[in-house]
Every structure is written in C-alpha cells, then in structure tokens.
Design a protein around this motif. Structure first.
Motif, PDB file in Angstrom:
ATOM      1  N   ILE A  44      48.314  58.053  53.656  1.00  0.00           N
ATOM      2  CA  ILE A  44      48.350  57.683  52.243  1.00  0.00           C
ATOM      3  C   ILE A  44      49.748  57.903  51.681  1.00  0.00           C
ATOM      4  N   GLU A  45      50.381  59.009  52.081  1.00  0.00           N
ATOM      5  CA  GLU A  45      51.743  59.287  51.615  1.00  0.00           C
ATOM      6  C   GLU A  45      52.728  58.245  52.137  1.00  0.00           C
ATOM      7  N   GLU A  46      52.545  57.812  53.388  1.00  0.00           N
ATOM      8  CA  GLU A  46      53.410  56.758  53.945  1.00  0.00           C
ATOM      9  C   GLU A  46      53.230  55.460  53.169  1.00  0.00           C
ATOM     10  N   LEU A  47      51.985  55.112  52.871  1.00  0.00           N
ATOM     11  CA  LEU A  47      51.720  53.881  52.130  1.00  0.00           C
ATOM     12  C   LEU A  47      52.278  53.954  50.714  1.00  0.00           C
ATOM     13  N   ALA A  48      52.205  55.138  50.114  1.00  0.00           N
ATOM     14  CA  ALA A  48      52.733  55.299  48.760  1.00  0.00           C
ATOM     15  C   ALA A  48      54.225  54.981  48.710  1.00  0.00           C
ATOM     16  N   GLU A  49      54.951  55.333  49.784  1.00  0.00           N
ATOM     17  CA  GLU A  49      56.375  55.017  49.842  1.00  0.00           C
ATOM     18  C   GLU A  49      56.620  53.512  49.897  1.00  0.00           C
ATOM     19  N   LEU A  50      55.609  52.757  50.356  1.00  0.00           N
ATOM     20  CA  LEU A  50      55.710  51.297  50.406  1.00  0.00           C
ATOM     21  C   LEU A  50      55.158  50.641  49.144  1.00  0.00           C
ATOM     22  N   GLY A  51      54.719  51.467  48.203  1.00  0.00           N
ATOM     23  CA  GLY A  51      54.229  50.942  46.942  1.00  0.00           C
ATOM     24  C   GLY A  51      52.739  50.725  46.871  1.00  0.00           C
ATOM     25  N   VAL A  52      51.983  51.173  47.891  1.00  0.00           N
ATOM     26  CA  VAL A  52      50.530  50.996  47.885  1.00  0.00           C
ATOM     27  C   VAL A  52      49.903  52.140  47.077  1.00  0.00           C
ATOM     28  N   PRO A  53      49.118  51.827  46.045  1.00  0.00           N
ATOM     29  CA  PRO A  53      48.533  52.890  45.220  1.00  0.00           C
ATOM     30  C   PRO A  53      47.646  53.821  46.030  1.00  0.00           C
ATOM     31  N   ALA A  54      47.740  55.111  45.743  1.00  0.00           N
ATOM     32  CA  ALA A  54      46.916  56.098  46.444  1.00  0.00           C
ATOM     33  C   ALA A  54      45.506  56.089  45.867  1.00  0.00           C
ATOM     34  N   PRO A  55      44.481  56.276  46.719  1.00  0.00           N
ATOM     35  CA  PRO A  55      43.113  56.361  46.202  1.00  0.00           C
ATOM     36  C   PRO A  55      42.906  57.680  45.475  1.00  0.00           C
ATOM     37  N   THR A  56      41.902  57.720  44.614  1.00  0.00           N
ATOM     38  CA  THR A  56      41.593  58.965  43.910  1.00  0.00           C
ATOM     39  C   THR A  56      40.765  59.899  44.777  1.00  0.00           C
ATOM     40  N   SER A  57      40.084  59.355  45.798  1.00  0.00           N
ATOM     41  CA  SER A  57      39.318  60.170  46.736  1.00  0.00           C
ATOM     42  C   SER A  57      39.237  59.431  48.065  1.00  0.00           C
ATOM     43  N   THR A  58      38.918  60.170  49.122  1.00  0.00           N
ATOM     44  CA  THR A  58      38.731  59.549  50.435  1.00  0.00           C
ATOM     45  C   THR A  58      37.454  60.098  51.077  1.00  0.00           C
ATOM     46  N   PRO A  59      36.768  59.298  51.887  1.00  0.00           N
ATOM     47  CA  PRO A  59      37.058  57.893  52.166  1.00  0.00           C
ATOM     48  C   PRO A  59      36.723  57.009  50.969  1.00  0.00           C
ATOM     49  N   THR A  60      37.184  55.762  51.021  1.00  0.00           N
ATOM     50  CA  THR A  60      36.896  54.812  49.954  1.00  0.00           C
ATOM     51  C   THR A  60      35.876  53.793  50.449  1.00  0.00           C
ATOM     52  N   LEU A  61      35.277  53.081  49.510  1.00  0.00           N
ATOM     53  CA  LEU A  61      34.340  52.021  49.847  1.00  0.00           C
ATOM     54  C   LEU A  61      34.483  50.921  48.797  1.00  0.00           C
ATOM     55  N   PHE A  62      34.864  49.731  49.263  1.00  0.00           N
ATOM     56  CA  PHE A  62      35.131  48.620  48.358  1.00  0.00           C
ATOM     57  C   PHE A  62      34.068  47.538  48.516  1.00  0.00           C
ATOM     58  N   PRO A  63      33.340  47.184  47.457  1.00  0.00           N
ATOM     59  CA  PRO A  63      32.472  46.009  47.527  1.00  0.00           C
ATOM     60  C   PRO A  63      33.333  44.745  47.652  1.00  0.00           C
ATOM     61  N   THR A 113      49.975  46.161  47.408  1.00  0.00           N
ATOM     62  CA  THR A 113      50.801  47.045  46.581  1.00  0.00           C
ATOM     63  C   THR A 113      50.347  47.037  45.124  1.00  0.00           C
ATOM     64  N   HIS A 114      49.564  46.044  44.732  1.00  0.00           N
ATOM     65  CA  HIS A 114      49.041  45.967  43.366  1.00  0.00           C
ATOM     66  C   HIS A 114      47.624  46.520  43.264  1.00  0.00           C
ATOM     67  N   GLY A 115      46.894  46.461  44.365  1.00  0.00           N
ATOM     68  CA  GLY A 115      45.528  46.973  44.361  1.00  0.00           C
ATOM     69  C   GLY A 115      44.874  46.722  45.697  1.00  0.00           C
ATOM     70  N   VAL A 116      44.400  47.791  46.346  1.00  0.00           N
ATOM     71  CA  VAL A 116      43.807  47.642  47.674  1.00  0.00           C
ATOM     72  C   VAL A 116      42.563  46.771  47.601  1.00  0.00           C
ATOM     73  N   ALA A 117      41.715  46.973  46.595  1.00  0.00           N
ATOM     74  CA  ALA A 117      40.496  46.167  46.474  1.00  0.00           C
ATOM     75  C   ALA A 117      40.840  44.692  46.324  1.00  0.00           C
ATOM     76  N   TRP A 118      41.896  44.376  45.579  1.00  0.00           N
ATOM     77  CA  TRP A 118      42.312  42.977  45.427  1.00  0.00           C
ATOM     78  C   TRP A 118      42.695  42.390  46.782  1.00  0.00           C
ATOM     79  N   SER A 119      43.468  43.163  47.551  1.00  0.00           N
ATOM     80  CA  SER A 119      43.945  42.646  48.830  1.00  0.00           C
ATOM     81  C   SER A 119      42.788  42.396  49.791  1.00  0.00           C
ATOM     82  N   LYS A 120      41.742  43.209  49.707  1.00  0.00           N
ATOM     83  CA  LYS A 120      40.605  43.059  50.605  1.00  0.00           C
ATOM     84  C   LYS A 120      39.801  41.807  50.282  1.00  0.00           C
ATOM     85  N   ASN A 121      39.898  41.317  49.047  1.00  0.00           N
ATOM     86  CA  ASN A 121      39.162  40.122  48.643  1.00  0.00           C
ATOM     87  C   ASN A 121      39.984  38.843  48.786  1.00  0.00           C
ATOM     88  N   ALA A 122      41.193  38.952  49.370  1.00  0.00           N
ATOM     89  CA  ALA A 122      42.070  37.792  49.468  1.00  0.00           C
ATOM     90  C   ALA A 122      41.874  36.996  50.754  1.00  0.00           C
TER      91      ALA A 122
END
Length: 231
Positions: A44-63, A113-122
């Motif tokens: 998560i810290e590595e992704l944050a350096e690339l601009g990917v927002p960190a989750p508020t908790s883990t694991p995550t689950l995206f509809p 980098t704008h939203g993980v849930a958005w990217s998963k629906n693309a």
C-alpha cells in the motif's frame, strides 16, 4: 424504452466432464487480500508513492458491475497503461455449488490513481472456462499454484501458492454475513505479488491455477487498444 443489459451467464466444464452454469447476480473484487498483512501494508505504501489512494481498511471488497464477468479472448482498452492481475475466482453456481476457477482482473492503472473501485469497473474480469468443486481442493490450496504471464512468449510475471491469499473459506464467511452466499455470486480473490522487472503493460495477459490432481485451468487473452476518440 431501452432495456437494461441482462446479467451474463457463464459456463464451466467440471473435471467429470459435466457442465456448471452461473447467471451472475453479484460480482465482487477483493483487494489487499494477502495473508501476510505486513506485506500488504508495504505494498500500500509503494502504491501511495505512485498516487494510488490508500484504503481505509484491509482487506477490501469492491462490488463490480455483473456484466464485467466475462469469458473472453479479447479485452478492449482506452490506452496503454492497463494490465491484468492473476487471481482465483469463487463462483456459486445456479445450483448453489461452490466452484473455484482462475480469473484475470484487467485494471486501468491510470484510473487507479483516482479511485481503485473506478479502475476495477473499467475493464472485464476475465473468467476461466473450466472449474473445480471448491470442496475438492479446499484442504490443499498450499499445493495449488496461481500464476500470471504476459506477451506472446508468456513471460511469467506472477507465481505463488493459491493460499498466499486469504482463502475462499474466509470470503464465504464474509458473503454469509452480508446475505450474499447465494447462487449467482462471483468473487475474485485479489492478486499476488507482481515481478517489477517484467513489463506489465503487455498486449497479451494470462493466468492459471494448477493442481497436481485436477490439472490446469487458464485464461489467455489479447489486449486491444482502441482508436483515439474524436473530441
């Protein structure tokens, strides 16, 4: 009056030669789902350096939109910074049987980098055409291999035991708590570590689950960049 798109029906060949089907009512993508949560936090810290927002908790689950569960040989993308992720898929078929197959979650890295849930629906979750009964491998996931590869030469970019991730039994409990351990549910596992020395932005992606007793299930698809828009 326009109609809503129908939910997709996926078909799977089982080891005994019979067929299972699922009309997808609910599709979920798990994330940050490695068993070693210290490694997850480092990722998560590595992704944050690339601009990917960190989750508020883990694991995550995206509809995810159910129509994105696809058995396809081709994925269309809008630019060159998209890539797959080797994962397993837990499927509750139309008869209520719990199946395990392979999946490749194709993800838009720019949108991520704008939203993980958005990217998963693309882009689609590409699902295998064969499956096992989960009960047949539940007690030996440490001996089931999950791998991913890129390009025509199938360069390996991911490889680990399937139990490096939180197991299907964990997610079945989560689904039960949510009232969603029901026929028509498909849950994608989250992914394993990717080799940073291999270019993930390839024109082919694939993934496989392999078991010494039940054999190999794989997906392999072409990544096609669409023409530039007129705007």
């Amino acid at each position: 009056m326009s109609s809503q798109p129908s939910n997709p029906t996926l078909s799977f060949e089982l080891p005994d030669g019979s067929e299972a089907t699922v009309t997808v009512q609910r599709l979920f993508n798990a994330g940050y789902a490695g068993k070693n949560q210290e490694e997850v936090r480092a990722h998560i810290e590595e992704l944050a350096e690339l601009g990917v927002p960190a989750p508020t908790s883990t694991p995550t689950l995206f509809p995810i939109s159910p129509y994105l569960a696809q058995q396809t040989d081709r994925v269309y993308v809008q630019h060159g910074r998209t890539s797959g992720e080797a994962e397993w898929a837990l499927v509750i078929d139309d008869e209520g049987r719990e199946l395990l197959t392979v999946a490749c979650d194709h993800t838009d890295r720019e949108l991520e980098t704008h939203g993980v849930a958005w990217s998963k629906n693309a882009s689609p979750d590409v699902i295998g055409r064969r499956a096992w009964l989960y009960s047949d491998v539940a007690d030996r996931l440490d001996r089931v291999t999950l791998s991913g590869w890129v390009g025509e030469d199938r360069t390996v970019i991911q490889n680990a035991p399937a139990d490096a991730l939180l197991e299907p039994s964990y997610w079945l409990e989560v689904l039960a708590e949510r009232g969603e351990r029901e026929p028509g549910t498909v849950l994608i596992s989250g992914t394993i570590t990717m080799d940073g020395g291999v270019d993930q932005f390839a024109d082919r992606w694939g993934a496989a689950l392999e078991d010494a007793e039940l054999g190999r299930i794989e997906v392999d698809y072409e990544v096609v960049q669409m023409a530039a828009p007129i705007e």
